[in-house]
Design an enzyme around this catalytic site. Structure first.
Site, short mmCIF file in Angstrom:
data_model
loop_
_atom_site.label_atom_id
_atom_site.label_comp_id
_atom_site.label_asym_id
_atom_site.label_seq_id
_atom_site.Cartn_x
_atom_site.Cartn_y
_atom_site.Cartn_z
N ALA A 89 29.25 58.58 62.79
CA ALA A 89 29.58 57.36 62.08
C ALA A 89 28.47 56.34 62.22
O ALA A 89 27.76 56.31 63.22
CB ALA A 89 30.88 56.78 62.62
N GLY A 100 31.51 60.84 66.28
CA GLY A 100 32.74 60.39 65.64
C GLY A 100 33.41 61.48 64.83
O GLY A 100 34.63 61.45 64.63
N GLU A 144 35.39 63.42 67.29
CA GLU A 144 36.53 62.56 67.62
C GLU A 144 37.62 62.67 66.55
O GLU A 144 38.82 62.81 66.85
CB GLU A 144 36.07 61.12 67.74
N GLU A 196 26.12 61.48 72.84
CA GLU A 196 25.81 60.13 73.31
C GLU A 196 24.77 60.09 74.43
O GLU A 196 23.81 59.33 74.39
CB GLU A 196 27.10 59.42 73.75
#
Length: 258
Positions: free
Chosen positions: A65, A109, A112, A132
Site C-alpha cells: 500500500a 499490506g 495483511e 518491513e
C-alpha cells in the site's frame, strides 16, 4: 465502485477484485475508499451471504500500500484495506465470510489483507512476505500481530526478522492457506468454496463467525459462558424454521437469509 476496484454479486456471492495490475494491485487512497464501500455493501445487503476477494493479473494479489489511515473528502477515516485490516484507522468488521484468492505477490499490506480472510486459496505462484525490516520501514505493526497469530511462532518470527518470503506450498504446510491450486484454477476453486458456504444457512454462518472471532483471544471459560446476540437472534429466524423443516422432510433447505 470507484476506480481500482471491481464489484459484483450473483447468487448470493459477492466478488471484490483489486484492479490495478500495472501497480501490482497496490492500494492507493481511491482504492481504499472503494474497498470501504464494497465491505459496507456486503455487510448491509441481506442478499449477499459470502464474498470472494481476488485480484487482476497473474503477477500479484497485492504488493502492499501507499496509503495508511486514508481520509476521504467527507472527513471519514478508515484503516487500510477499506477498514478491514485495522491498520492506520478504525477497523471495519466484515460480518459475512470472506475468501481470499491469492496469486503472485502478497506482501506487506497485501499479505495483511489476505490474512483478514476466513479462508485463503492460493495459486501455486503465490508468495507471502513481510518486507518491513528488509527495507528498513517500520510503521504500523498490524501485519506482524496477525502473522504471529496465524503462523507457527518461529515461522512468523523468521518472516518478520528477515523480511524474506514463503511460497504457496510452505504457506499450506504451515496452515496459512486452505488450498493450493494452479493459477488457472484459482478463481474456480475460490468460487467452489463460496458455493459450499452459501449452501449453508447464511444467518447461522454469520452467527458462528461472530461467536468464534469475537472471543478468539479470550480464555475458554469466558468464551463458553458468553451469550452471543446473533446466535440468540437466529433462534427466531425464518431460516431456523426452514432448516428444521428441511431436515424433517429430508430435502435441501431453501434459505432466505431472514
Amino acid at each position: 465502485m470507484s476506480s481500482g476496484i471491481l464489484f459484483e454479486f450473483d447468487n448470493h456471492i459477492a466478488r471484490v477484485t483489486l484492479d490495478r495490475p500495472k501497480a501490482l494491485n497496490s492500494i492507493d487512497p481511491e482504492m481504499d475508499a472503494a474497498l470501504f464501500e464494497a465491505w459496507a455493501e456486503i455487510n448491509s445487503n441481506p442478499d449477499i451471504w459470502v464474498a470472494v476477494l481476488g485480484a487482476t493479473g497473474e503477477k500479484a494479489f497485492c504488493a502492499g500500500a501507499n496509503v495508511s489511515g486514508g481520509t476521504e473528502g467527507d472527513g471519514r477515516r478508515m484503516a487500510l484495506g477499506g477498514g478491514l485490516t485495522g491498520v492506520g484507522g478504525p477497523m471495519l468488521t466484515l460480518r459475512k465470510p470472506l475468501i481470499a484468492a491469492v496469486q503472485g505477490y502478497a506482501i506487506g499490506g497485501g499479505f495483511e489483507l489476505a490474512m483478514c480472510a476466513d479462508i485463503i486459496v492460493a495459486a501455486d505462484n503465490a508468495q507471502f512476505g513481510i518486507p518491513e525490516t528488509k527495507v528498513g520501514i517500520i510503521g504500523e505493526a498490524g501485519i506482524m500481530h496477525r502473522a504471529i497469530r496465524q503462523l507457527p511462532h518461529h515461522i512468523a518470527m523468521a518472516l518478520i526478522l528477515t523480511g524474506e518470503r514463503i511460497d504457496a506450498q510452505q504457506a499450506e504446510r504451515y496452515g496459512l492457506v486452505n488450498e493450493v491450486v494452479p493459477y488457472e484454477k484459482l478463481l474456480e476453486t475460490a468460487w467452489s468454496w463460496a458455493d459450499r458456504i452459501a449452501s449453508a444457512s447464511p444467518l447461522a454462518v454469520q452467527a458462528a463467525k461472530d461467536a468464534v472471532l469475537s472471543r478468539a483471544g479470550w480464555p475458554l471459560d469466558i468464551a463458553l459462558a458468553t451469550r452471543y446476540e446473533p446466535i440468540e437472534a437466529y433462534a427466531n429466524s425464518a431460516d431456523r424454521i426452514e432448516g428444521r423443516a428441511a431436515f424433517a422432510d429430508k430435502r435441501a433447505a431453501r434459505w432466505s437469509g431472514r
